[in-house]
Every structure is written in C-alpha cells, then in structure tokens.
Enzyme design. Structure first.
Site, PDB file in Angstrom:
ATOM      1  N   SER A 104      33.100  29.493  88.042  1.00  0.00           N
ATOM      2  CA  SER A 104      33.951  29.130  89.175  1.00  0.00           C
ATOM      3  C   SER A 104      35.376  29.604  89.245  1.00  0.00           C
ATOM      4  O   SER A 104      35.857  30.043  88.246  1.00  0.00           O
ATOM      5  CB  SER A 104      33.697  27.726  89.191  1.00  0.00           C
ATOM      6  OG  SER A 104      34.841  26.945  89.946  1.00  0.00           O
ATOM      7  N   TYR A 130      35.804  20.183  83.928  1.00  0.00           N
ATOM      8  CA  TYR A 130      34.764  21.071  84.585  1.00  0.00           C
ATOM      9  C   TYR A 130      35.579  22.574  84.333  1.00  0.00           C
ATOM     10  O   TYR A 130      34.778  23.474  84.156  1.00  0.00           O
ATOM     11  CB  TYR A 130      34.926  20.865  86.163  1.00  0.00           C
ATOM     12  CG  TYR A 130      34.176  21.533  87.066  1.00  0.00           C
ATOM     13  CD1 TYR A 130      32.818  22.042  86.549  1.00  0.00           C
ATOM     14  CD2 TYR A 130      34.779  22.510  88.206  1.00  0.00           C
ATOM     15  CE1 TYR A 130      32.085  22.718  87.642  1.00  0.00           C
ATOM     16  CE2 TYR A 130      33.888  23.531  88.798  1.00  0.00           C
ATOM     17  CZ  TYR A 130      32.745  23.513  88.599  1.00  0.00           C
ATOM     18  OH  TYR A 130      32.085  24.433  89.503  1.00  0.00           O
TER      19      TYR A 130
END
Length: 260
Positions: A104, A130
């Site tokens: 990501s 994350y």
C-alpha cells in the site's frame, strides 16, 4: 480463506463467468499459525503464483493476538510470511514461480520499527501500525527474491490503489476519515486488481523481482513528506529486508515451541 461460505460463492461466480471448474476453496486463517501449518501441509503439487493479498487496515485500538503480536502486523505480514515459507517447496517445484505481495502507499508512512514492532513502549497509532505492516510486505518481496531466485522464484510488491471494500470498515465511523473516503477517487475492482495481475502473469517481468509497482508501472523512490505515490527507500532496504526475514523466522519458531 477465513469465510469458507463467501469463498465458495466467489468460486462459483468465477466458474460461471469463465467456465473453469478447477477453482477450489480451502480454510486459512492468517492470524492462526496452526491454520497456516495445516494449509501448507495439505498443499499438493507445484505452485506457480502466490498472491498474498489479505489484510486489515487501521484498527482504532491496539489489538494483540494470543501470542502478543500487534494484530495488523500479525495479519498483514507474519501470516503471509509463514504462508510463503510453508509453500516454498511448492513454489520451487514450479520452476518459475512468482510471489505477489500486496502492499500500500501506507508504506510511505512508517518503516518497520524493529525496536517496538508491537507498540509495547510507544503510543499506538493505527496508521503507523498499518504503515509498518505494509512496508514489511515490500521487504518480504525484496528478501524472497534475494534468497529464492536460485530456485526460480521471484517476488514483487505493489500498491493496488484505493478500492472501496470492507478494508475500510474500521474507519467508517470516524467522521473525518469518512469525509476523506467519500471524496476519494476510488478504483473499480478490475482497476484495482490490474497491477497484481501484471506482476503475476506478464512475460515482461519474467525473472524480475524485488521491485514495487503502482498503476501497472514500477514506482519511483521518494522521501517527499506527504507523498501519496512512490516507494520509500526504507521499504526497499536490503538490510532491513534480511533483518525482518530473520526476525520472522525467529518469531514463528518461538511460537511453535510455545515460547512466543
């Protein structure tokens, strides 16, 4: 997969759309090392393509697995790492296997903080947690290629782009984040999967590994604060990749010995 019934429905849709009846579903829980061991032990035959795609994003509160691992790191990285290790023999048997590690743009936010991966000594932040898990996904591709290229195995990582799915569910009740989501230029499922398909199947990437892609192209490195594209050098750092691999082996071994 975690939800077998949902998997069976998806498999049926694929068969209906393509006519391919060789679509199979098996149980796999990435936060359960026992489930991963059972899945890899049951695998038969060569494996040509492994796409590590499952993930969770930005849990507002810190959650730990029974082993004491921060849940995003455990799911997004350690689960995929253990799965990849367990399938090494099948990948090597294919002769020219590819690993696709879905990352990501959040890899831009944080390196892997080796001194405190599980937020034991620093304040928990859902986006830093994350981000380091997504950096770890890139580092997995870097080190898998270095270690396993001799076995005909290459690995690349990617940013699929924003796709409105259940991944965002943990932030849907946050008004500020929800407003950002509502204005975001989301991709369709087909657009979002295209870079993964490129890495898995394009002849242009035969024998090429250890790279990070976005929008169907290799991404440029960047250290620009606030950047939403590109890959941070910390995600491609070969020393960090080797260190993370060794740490992953150590963590998983400790769990199996009951000392995690």
């Amino acid at each position: 997969m975690r939800n077998l019934e949902a998997g069976r429905r998806t498999a049926a849709e694929i068969t209906a759309q393509t006519g391919n009846t060789a679509v199979h579903v098996a149980s796999l829980e990435l936060t359960d090392q026992g489930s991963i061991d059972a899945f890899t032990a049951a695998w038969e035959g060569p494996l040509h393509i492994l796409v590590n795609n499952a993930g969770i994003m930005a849990l507002p509160q810190r959650h730990l697995t029974p082993e004491g691992w921060e849940l995003q790191f455990a799911t997004n990285y350690l689960g995929h790492f253990a799965l990849t290790l367990g399938l090494h023999g099948a990948l090597a048997a294919a002769g020219n296997a590819r690993i696709v590690s879905v990352s990501s743009s959040a890899q831009l936010v944080s390196p892997v903080v080796f001194d405190d991966i599980h937020f034991e000594n620093r304040e928990y932040n859902e986006w830093l947690a994350y981000g380091q898990s997504k950096t770890a996904n890139v580092l997995l591709a870097v080190e898998a290629t270095r270690r396993w290229a001799k076995d005909g195995i290459t690995a690349n990582s990617l940013m699929p782009g924003g796709i409105r799915t259940g991944l965002q569910r943990h932030q849907e009740n946050n008004p500020e984040t929800r407003a950002i989501f509502d204005a975001y230029p989301w991709k369709t499922l087909e657009q979002g999967s295209s870079t993964s398909v490129l890495l898995a199947a394009s002849p242009l990437l035969e024998g090429i590994g250890g790279l990070y892609f976005e929008d169907n192209n290799e991404a440029e490195q960047t250290t620009e604060p606030g950047s939403q594209s590109g890959v941070h050098p910390h995600a491609l750092d070969p020393e960090a990749a080797a260190r993370l691999w060794d740490l992953g082996v150590e963590i998983i071994a400790a769990r199996r010995e009951g000392t995690a």
